[in-house]
Design a protein around this motif. Structure first.
Motif, PDB file in Angstrom:
ATOM      1  N   ALA A  92      20.888  14.106  12.260  1.00  0.00           N
ATOM      2  CA  ALA A  92      21.220  12.888  11.516  1.00  0.00           C
ATOM      3  C   ALA A  92      21.654  13.195  10.083  1.00  0.00           C
ATOM      4  N   LEU A  93      21.189  14.317   9.536  1.00  0.00           N
ATOM      5  CA  LEU A  93      21.520  14.683   8.161  1.00  0.00           C
ATOM      6  C   LEU A  93      22.864  15.401   8.047  1.00  0.00           C
ATOM      7  N   LEU A  94      23.240  16.112   9.114  1.00  0.00           N
ATOM      8  CA  LEU A  94      24.453  16.928   9.066  1.00  0.00           C
ATOM      9  C   LEU A  94      25.706  16.078   9.266  1.00  0.00           C
ATOM     10  N   PRO A  95      26.857  16.552   8.782  1.00  0.00           N
ATOM     11  CA  PRO A  95      28.106  15.824   9.025  1.00  0.00           C
ATOM     12  C   PRO A  95      28.366  15.673  10.523  1.00  0.00           C
ATOM     13  N   ASP A  96      28.855  14.510  10.912  1.00  0.00           N
ATOM     14  CA  ASP A  96      29.230  14.276  12.301  1.00  0.00           C
ATOM     15  C   ASP A  96      30.415  15.179  12.634  1.00  0.00           C
ATOM     16  N   PRO A  97      30.318  16.014  13.693  1.00  0.00           N
ATOM     17  CA  PRO A  97      31.451  16.888  14.047  1.00  0.00           C
ATOM     18  C   PRO A  97      32.759  16.122  14.213  1.00  0.00           C
ATOM     19  N   ALA A  98      32.663  14.867  14.678  1.00  0.00           N
ATOM     20  CA  ALA A  98      33.879  14.066  14.865  1.00  0.00           C
ATOM     21  C   ALA A  98      34.556  13.728  13.545  1.00  0.00           C
ATOM     22  N   SER A  99      33.822  13.885  12.420  1.00  0.00           N
ATOM     23  CA  SER A  99      34.388  13.552  11.107  1.00  0.00           C
ATOM     24  C   SER A  99      35.069  14.743  10.436  1.00  0.00           C
ATOM     25  N   LEU A 100      35.030  15.916  11.068  1.00  0.00           N
ATOM     26  CA  LEU A 100      35.522  17.134  10.423  1.00  0.00           C
ATOM     27  C   LEU A 100      37.037  17.292  10.504  1.00  0.00           C
ATOM     28  N   ALA A 136      29.122  23.290   2.973  1.00  0.00           N
ATOM     29  CA  ALA A 136      28.261  24.481   2.927  1.00  0.00           C
ATOM     30  C   ALA A 136      27.701  24.784   4.307  1.00  0.00           C
ATOM     31  N   PHE A 137      27.398  23.714   5.067  1.00  0.00           N
ATOM     32  CA  PHE A 137      26.858  23.917   6.411  1.00  0.00           C
ATOM     33  C   PHE A 137      27.177  22.701   7.265  1.00  0.00           C
ATOM     34  N   ALA A 138      27.793  22.940   8.407  1.00  0.00           N
ATOM     35  CA  ALA A 138      28.069  21.896   9.399  1.00  0.00           C
ATOM     36  C   ALA A 138      28.334  22.587  10.720  1.00  0.00           C
ATOM     37  N   THR A 139      28.164  21.855  11.814  1.00  0.00           N
ATOM     38  CA  THR A 139      28.455  22.412  13.133  1.00  0.00           C
ATOM     39  C   THR A 139      29.696  21.724  13.696  1.00  0.00           C
ATOM     40  N   ASN A 140      30.492  22.484  14.466  1.00  0.00           N
ATOM     41  CA  ASN A 140      31.754  21.964  14.967  1.00  0.00           C
ATOM     42  C   ASN A 140      31.616  21.176  16.261  1.00  0.00           C
ATOM     43  N   PHE A 141      30.437  21.220  16.877  1.00  0.00           N
ATOM     44  CA  PHE A 141      30.138  20.312  17.982  1.00  0.00           C
ATOM     45  C   PHE A 141      28.679  19.916  17.856  1.00  0.00           C
ATOM     46  N   ASN A 142      28.177  19.136  18.800  1.00  0.00           N
ATOM     47  CA  ASN A 142      26.847  18.538  18.688  1.00  0.00           C
ATOM     48  C   ASN A 142      25.830  19.505  18.085  1.00  0.00           C
ATOM     49  N   PRO A 143      25.225  19.173  16.929  1.00  0.00           N
ATOM     50  CA  PRO A 143      24.328  20.110  16.250  1.00  0.00           C
ATOM     51  C   PRO A 143      23.148  20.564  17.097  1.00  0.00           C
ATOM     52  N   GLU A 144      22.570  19.657  17.882  1.00  0.00           N
ATOM     53  CA  GLU A 144      21.435  20.055  18.729  1.00  0.00           C
ATOM     54  C   GLU A 144      21.827  21.178  19.675  1.00  0.00           C
ATOM     55  N   ILE A 145      22.946  20.980  20.372  1.00  0.00           N
ATOM     56  CA  ILE A 145      23.397  21.966  21.358  1.00  0.00           C
ATOM     57  C   ILE A 145      23.835  23.245  20.655  1.00  0.00           C
ATOM     58  N   ASN A 146      24.597  23.101  19.587  1.00  0.00           N
ATOM     59  CA  ASN A 146      25.126  24.255  18.868  1.00  0.00           C
ATOM     60  C   ASN A 146      24.019  25.138  18.309  1.00  0.00           C
ATOM     61  N   LEU A 147      23.057  24.542  17.627  1.00  0.00           N
ATOM     62  CA  LEU A 147      22.019  25.332  16.959  1.00  0.00           C
ATOM     63  C   LEU A 147      21.042  25.942  17.953  1.00  0.00           C
ATOM     64  N   ARG A 199      41.567   5.806  39.354  1.00  0.00           N
ATOM     65  CA  ARG A 199      40.671   5.091  38.445  1.00  0.00           C
ATOM     66  C   ARG A 199      39.569   6.065  38.041  1.00  0.00           C
ATOM     67  N   VAL A 200      39.368   6.232  36.731  1.00  0.00           N
ATOM     68  CA  VAL A 200      38.438   7.234  36.215  1.00  0.00           C
ATOM     69  C   VAL A 200      37.442   6.573  35.267  1.00  0.00           C
ATOM     70  N   LEU A 201      36.175   6.954  35.421  1.00  0.00           N
ATOM     71  CA  LEU A 201      35.116   6.531  34.513  1.00  0.00           C
ATOM     72  C   LEU A 201      34.746   7.713  33.627  1.00  0.00           C
ATOM     73  N   VAL A 202      34.899   7.543  32.316  1.00  0.00           N
ATOM     74  CA  VAL A 202      34.507   8.580  31.352  1.00  0.00           C
ATOM     75  C   VAL A 202      33.205   8.141  30.698  1.00  0.00           C
ATOM     76  N   ILE A 203      32.173   8.970  30.816  1.00  0.00           N
ATOM     77  CA  ILE A 203      30.895   8.687  30.171  1.00  0.00           C
ATOM     78  C   ILE A 203      30.790   9.548  28.920  1.00  0.00           C
ATOM     79  N   GLY A 204      30.743   8.882  27.773  1.00  0.00           N
ATOM     80  CA  GLY A 204      30.735   9.565  26.484  1.00  0.00           C
ATOM     81  C   GLY A 204      31.906   9.100  25.643  1.00  0.00           C
ATOM     82  N   CYS A 205      31.699   9.037  24.329  1.00  0.00           N
ATOM     83  CA  CYS A 205      32.785   8.621  23.435  1.00  0.00           C
ATOM     84  C   CYS A 205      32.673   9.346  22.097  1.00  0.00           C
ATOM     85  N   GLY A 206      32.211  10.606  22.138  1.00  0.00           N
ATOM     86  CA  GLY A 206      32.160  11.426  20.931  1.00  0.00           C
ATOM     87  C   GLY A 206      33.489  12.120  20.688  1.00  0.00           C
ATOM     88  N   GLY A 207      33.456  13.190  19.896  1.00  0.00           N
ATOM     89  CA  GLY A 207      34.680  13.884  19.531  1.00  0.00           C
ATOM     90  C   GLY A 207      35.431  14.456  20.712  1.00  0.00           C
TER      91      GLY A 207
END
Length: 419
Positions: free
Chosen positions: A309-317, A197-208, A3-11
């Motif tokens: 909030a302004l950048l594309p959601d990485p999960a949408s790429l 023109a500009f997007a990050t492939n994972f969480n923008p805060e962490i990436n930038l 039985r596994v608990l996964v915390i998080g539901c992003g990309g």
């Protein structure tokens, strides 16, 4: 059965969860939990009829230890997979200790508020003593070693691709290819094009934060720190082609200098296009990468969070991204008294990832190793009381699982070296 608990539901979490459900003989029950339960419910519906894994969902604030404890005690998992944000590593580790449950994550701890006085004092002391100034480091989680040992629990840190698979590649090279490793160059190439023109492939805060920070590498027993993007190299990547890559600080270097005996130099390079760099520098110049709150029209906002909030959601790429990634490690060293070189890497196709799990390759190359690391823990191959990074366990079954579940390795015994 587990039985596994996964915390998080992003990309990344979405990929890991779908891959767990492909191994339903091991992952027999799985709970998806995040602040936004609706996302968890949508993923659970997507998995209906496709797996024998019993999937449930829950709402939880991973910043709140009491909420986490309540959820863990209610669900009673064998393992907690933290695929939320690195800001939340410590609260989830605290909850696992309180509940007596094994823990794993995909990236090491860093604070959300880098101006917090208590954290800042410890950080500045570490900068002076260790010699590098990145906001993320292992020291906060390594401080939990004794607690996990005494509790008889395992904490597996940084089981994504880099960190994660790159460390397993190092352990594999030391076990099978070298008697002594002298240098390691970790190369992370994303040859994908998402059309923005500009997007990050994972969480923008962490990436930038990561990309705009000073670079650093390990050489001859100490850290060498350089200005951001000060060292550039070109490399011809298999199935991707010639790309510009830049030296960054990266967390696995910090653990590898302790676990690869006698290594003389470790560097990390990541590829970037000129458009990405131009946009990032402009945003940094005008203060948009700042984590310091400002007052705007009577409301407090954090610039980098507003930018996110302004950048594309990485999960949408996923549906937009075409091309391939190539991530791996180049080694020099000695085997049987002879100098040798060796390159082990993975190539991943963005469109193939999207066809399989609805994500681009950046999420895929992190989510699959998270699932494979969990598989190692649940089957008893990687269980030992304490806090560990990936290279401290046997790499063979892990790499075999990666081969099976979508990230097969490639090898080159005469690679082009990075000067």
């Amino acid at each position: 059965m587990s039985r596994v608990l996964v915390i998080g539901c992003g990309g990344v979490a979405s990929v890991a969860i779908q891959k767990c459900c492909q191994a339903d003989e091991v992952f027999t029950e799985l709970c998806i939990a995040s602040r936004t339960k609706e996302k968890c419910d949508a993923l659970a519906r997507k998995l209906e009829g496709k797996t024998k894994t019993v999937v449930t969902t829950a709402k939880v604030d991973a910043d709140d230890v009491n909420q986490l404890i309540q959820l863990i005690n209610s669900y009673k998992p064998d393992l907690v997979m933290n695929i939320a944000l690195p800001y939340q590593d410590l609260t989830i580790m605290d909850a696992c200790l309180a509940c007596g449950v094994n823990y794993m994550d995909t990236a090491n701890y860093e604070p959300e508020d880098t101006d917090d006085p208590e954290w800042r004092a410890i950080y500045e002391k570490r900068c002076k003593e260790a010699g590098f100034s990145a906001y993320f480091d292992y020291s906060w989680q390594w401080a939990y070693r004794k607690k996990f040992e005494e509790a008889g629990l395992t904490a597996l840190l940084g089981c994504g691709f880099d960190p994660g698979v790159t460390q397993a590649y190092c352990a594999y090279a030391l076990k099978h290819e070298f008697d002594q490793i002298d240098t390691i160059d970790i190369l992370d190439c994303n040859g994908g094009d998402h059309g923005y023109a500009f997007a990050t492939n994972f969480n923008p805060e962490i990436n930038l934060r990561e990309v705009s920070a000073p670079g650093s590498y390990w050489e001859n027993g100490h850290w060498v720190e350089i200005p951001p993007m000060a060292i550039k190299r070109e490399y011809d990547f298999d199935q991707v082609g010639d790309k510009d890559m830049y030296l960054l600080h990266h967390e696995e270097i910090e653990s590898l200098v302790q676990t690869i005996p006698g290594v003389k130099r470790i560097r990390f390079f990541m590829t970037f296009g000129q458009s990405y760099l131009d946009h990032m520098r402009c945003l940094e110049d005008v203060g948009m990468l700042s984590t310091t709150p400002i007052n705007y029209n009577g409301q407090e906002i954090v610039p980098i969070q507003f930018l996110k909030a302004l950048l594309p959601d990485p999960a949408s790429l996923g549906p937009r991204t075409k091309g391939k990634t190539n991530i791996g490690c180049i080694f020099t060293g000695v085997k049987d008294g002879q100098e040798k070189t060796y390159y082990i890497y993975n190539i991943c196709d963005h469109q193939e990832c999207y066809k399989e799990v609805g994500s681009q390759a950046i999420s895929y190359t992190t989510g699959v190793p998270a699932m494979c690391g969990a598989l190692m823990m649940l089957t008893g191959k990687w269980i030992r009381p304490g806090v560990y990074t990936v290279e401290e366990f046997d790499p063979d079954p892990f790499l075999e699982a990666l081969d099976k579940y979508g990230l097969p390795r490639s090898e080159n015994h005469n690679p082009e070296l990075v000067d």
